[in-house]
Structure formats: C-alpha cells, structure tokens
Design an enzyme around this catalytic site. Sequence first.
Site, PDB file in Angstrom:
ATOM      1  N   PRO A   1       0.828  -1.199   0.000  1.00  0.00           N
ATOM      2  CA  PRO A   1       0.000   0.000   0.000  1.00  0.00           C
ATOM      3  C   PRO A   1       0.865   1.252   0.000  1.00  0.00           C
ATOM      4  O   PRO A   1       1.839   1.334   0.738  1.00  0.00           O
ATOM      5  CB  PRO A   1      -0.782  -0.109   1.311  1.00  0.00           C
ATOM      6  CG  PRO A   1      -0.670  -1.534   1.726  1.00  0.00           C
ATOM      7  CD  PRO A   1       0.589  -2.073   1.146  1.00  0.00           C
ATOM      8  N   GLU A   2       0.511   2.198  -0.851  1.00  0.00           N
ATOM      9  CA  GLU A   2       1.236   3.464  -0.929  1.00  0.00           C
ATOM     10  C   GLU A   2       0.240   4.585  -0.608  1.00  0.00           C
ATOM     11  O   GLU A   2      -0.881   4.316  -0.196  1.00  0.00           O
ATOM     12  CB  GLU A   2       1.857   3.628  -2.321  1.00  0.00           C
ATOM     13  CG  GLU A   2       2.790   2.472  -2.680  1.00  0.00           C
ATOM     14  CD  GLU A   2       3.397   2.596  -4.071  1.00  0.00           C
ATOM     15  OE1 GLU A   2       3.570   3.728  -4.564  1.00  0.00           O
ATOM     16  OE2 GLU A   2       3.701   1.549  -4.664  1.00  0.00           O
TER      17      GLU A   2
ATOM     18  N   ARG B   1      14.599  -3.543  -6.771  1.00  0.00           N
ATOM     19  CA  ARG B   1      13.150  -3.417  -6.963  1.00  0.00           C
ATOM     20  C   ARG B   1      12.832  -3.578  -8.441  1.00  0.00           C
ATOM     21  O   ARG B   1      13.473  -2.963  -9.301  1.00  0.00           O
ATOM     22  CB  ARG B   1      12.658  -2.033  -6.506  1.00  0.00           C
ATOM     23  CG  ARG B   1      13.081  -1.621  -5.111  1.00  0.00           C
ATOM     24  CD  ARG B   1      12.476  -2.482  -4.033  1.00  0.00           C
ATOM     25  NE  ARG B   1      11.024  -2.390  -3.968  1.00  0.00           N
ATOM     26  CZ  ARG B   1      10.376  -1.474  -3.257  1.00  0.00           C
ATOM     27  NH1 ARG B   1      11.028  -0.575  -2.569  1.00  0.00           N
ATOM     28  NH2 ARG B   1       9.058  -1.454  -3.231  1.00  0.00           N
TER      29      ARG B   1
ATOM     30  N   LYS C   1       2.735   6.915   4.494  1.00  0.00           N
ATOM     31  CA  LYS C   1       1.982   5.661   4.396  1.00  0.00           C
ATOM     32  C   LYS C   1       1.391   5.242   5.744  1.00  0.00           C
ATOM     33  O   LYS C   1       0.957   4.110   5.903  1.00  0.00           O
ATOM     34  CB  LYS C   1       2.899   4.549   3.861  1.00  0.00           C
ATOM     35  CG  LYS C   1       3.490   4.859   2.480  1.00  0.00           C
ATOM     36  CD  LYS C   1       4.391   3.721   2.021  1.00  0.00           C
ATOM     37  CE  LYS C   1       5.298   4.158   0.882  1.00  0.00           C
ATOM     38  NZ  LYS C   1       6.317   3.139   0.586  1.00  0.00           N
TER      39      LYS C   1
END
Length: 291
Positions: free
Chosen positions: A13-14, A279, A69
């Site tokens: 979640p961002e 990433r 966040k």
Amino acid sequence: MAISLRWCERPMPELPEVETIVRTVGAELPGRIAARVFCDWPATLRPAVRKAEALLGGRRVTAVGRRGKYVVIRFDDAACAPSRPRHARESITMLVHLRMSGRLLLEPADSPPHRFVHFRLRWKDGSELRFSDARKFGRVIVTHRPEEVLGALGPEPLEAEFSADALGARIRRLRRRLKPCLLDQRVLAGLGNIYVDESLHRAGLHPLRRTDRLSDAEVVRLHAAIRAALQEGIRRNGASIDWVYPEGRMQDYFRVYGRADQPCCRCGAAVRRIVVGQRATYLCPDCQPRP
Ligand SMILES: [Zn+2]
C-alpha cells in the site's frame, strides 16, 4: 485486467491506498471510545498489549488522517478522567503502518475475526477495529509523541505548499539515482514502487537518471507527474493486485507498472522490466531514454 506478480514483487500500500482506507474505514471512527485491546502477535503492537490498553482505554477518537503511508488515529486527552496521572491526560495517537499485507476492518465484536487478524481495538459501542495482516510485517504504534515517528518523513507531495522548486531543492542536492531517491520516505512521503514507476513514465524520465543532473523543466515535469499519478490513484481508490485490499481499480489504469512486454500507452513500444536497487522497475525505453 489481472496482473499476477511474483510474491517478492508484490506491491505494498502506498499513499493512494492508505488515503482510501482513511477516507473509508477512517471516516467511521471519530466519536468512538476505545475499550479493550487484543493482540496475538507481539511484534505488531508497540507498546505491549496491556500498556496499549491502559493508554487507549476510555479515550475518544477525535480525527483520522494520513501522513506518508501511516494511518494516523488521534484520541482525545481523556480530560474527563482527572484521576489519571498527568501524562495520561495528554492526547494519544495510534499509528498504523500496513506494510505488505495489512488491512484495517471495522467489524462487530461478536463476529469471529479472520485468522489473519492479529490486532483488535474494541470500541465501547461493541464494534472492533481489526488489523488483518497475513505477512505480519504491519505495525501499530500507540504513543503520546507521534512526531518521533512521523517527524522523519519528507513532505507530503499533494500538499499545496509542495512546489516544483521545493522538490528540486530536496532531490538535486542528494545526487542520487532518481528512483531510489523518490522511494526514500525521508525525501518525500508516501511514494512506493508503483507510483514512482507511474510518475517517472508520466514525466518521461528514466529511473536511473541522476537527481543533480535534472534540468529545471524536468523537475517541473516530475513534480506535476508525481501529483497526477497520486491523484489518479486516489480517484480510483488505490490499486488492488495480489494483496488483500480489494476495493481499488487503479491496477486497470497502470501505464507501465506490472506491464512488461505490453505496449506503452503513449508510443506503443514494449514496456520493459529492469531491476533498480533490487526493486522490479517498469519503464518505456522510448519515452524514458537512458541517461
Ligand atoms: Zn512510450
């Protein structure tokens, strides 16, 4: 559109996903009074369950918001309980970081919690705020001093005072690669793997560009792109992919994220997947030329 990713590439979640949770579950909380705390996974909660319950018990939620966040739940100063020690009469904040798989639910206390629920805050009215977290990386922090956690975060990218000049001043002096720099929560709060890739595609900037070599025009483009990507994410209630947050639709509108080998929405070239700082990173080789 179904996107399936290896688990190590699972998005977290961002800012837009957390903002959606604040606007849905969070909007239901103000006015509720905390009664009991339950936690069966000690690493999830700080301080431990009895201390957390002593801090929260009898307090009323005054506001629910977001910083980076983190979901930020503020409680009153319990001034109605003069018998409490002085420190207990200061306001209290509960910070929730969803990390990889965290999810906040508001459910009746008499309904059986899902097996992934490891933290529950029972309200006086018989409902419970439940933190479901399959991977157990999420964190709940109850504190008088939220600034000790939140103070380290960079500015909020959607705040009015966050200008292109402010962005340029922050990132240029760091002389870092663009993507790792934007992922750093001390530089800018709220961006993660998804919205950095989406922002960089919108701005036409390669993730390996050096931050100190961006032109003024590129910084202006990047600033506009970050805000547009986040605003679209919020408008579509965030993204839902493999993880347990089902409400969002943003995954149907990704420009590059998770779309390796599919055509770029702007030029038609095949989207590429590369690895930047461990990433998975998606970009259009034509719209985002290599440095
Ligand atoms: Zn393209």
